[in-house]
Scaffold this motif. Structure first.
Motif: not given
Length: 149
Positions: A116, A118-122
């Motif tokens: 998936d 995360n909010d930071q695009g990682e």
């Protein structure tokens, strides 16, 4: 009362309109028929028996029933063709969806692990149990949609 008189008058018109038919032979020996006697030849009136207007109501009824039957058969045939075309289109769409689902299932089998963002695009990789659950859920979706074809 006036309607009855008018109706009787209208019914008598065809009888009075039945003009005489005349037969004569010309100088060349040819026989002719006409609705007026000729001026230069002797003629004789010929009795013509006209067929009654309502000669065969049974034939008309049979013709009407046959026409209704043929129209009904044509409507049923048209409805059957439309239903067949709709069923064929539905089957083609289902086959296309199943082809795409199976291709996606094959792709999922080739992927080692899922992730998936995360909010930071990682990327955040999921656990092995989650990988197995995702694959099994998708396999079940393919089975329920396409069956075991």
């Amino acid at each position: 009362m006036k309607a009855l008189v008018v109706l009787m008058f209208l019914c008598s018109i065809p009888l009075s309109a039945n003009a005489g038919v005349y037969k004569w032979v010309n100088a060349n020996g040819q026989t002719h028929f006409g609705d007026r006697p000729p001026a230069q030849a002797t003629s004789s009136e010929v009795a013509v028996n006209a067929a009654p207007a309502n000669a065969d109501t049974g034939a008309r009824e049979r013709h009407q029933k046959m026409t209704e039957f043929l129209e009904q058969q044509q409507a049923e045939r048209k409805a059957r063709r439309a239903a067949d075309a709709k069923a064929k289109e539905k089957a083609e769409k289902r086959a296309d969806v199943c082809r795409k689902l199976r291709a996606r299932l094959k792709y999922l089998a080739s992927v080692s692990t899922f992730y998936d963002l995360n909010d930071q695009g990682e990327r955040v990789f999921v656990s092995e149990a989650e990988n197995t659950r995702i694959r099994e859920d998708f396999r079940e979706k393919v089975r329920s949609t396409c069956g075991n074809e």
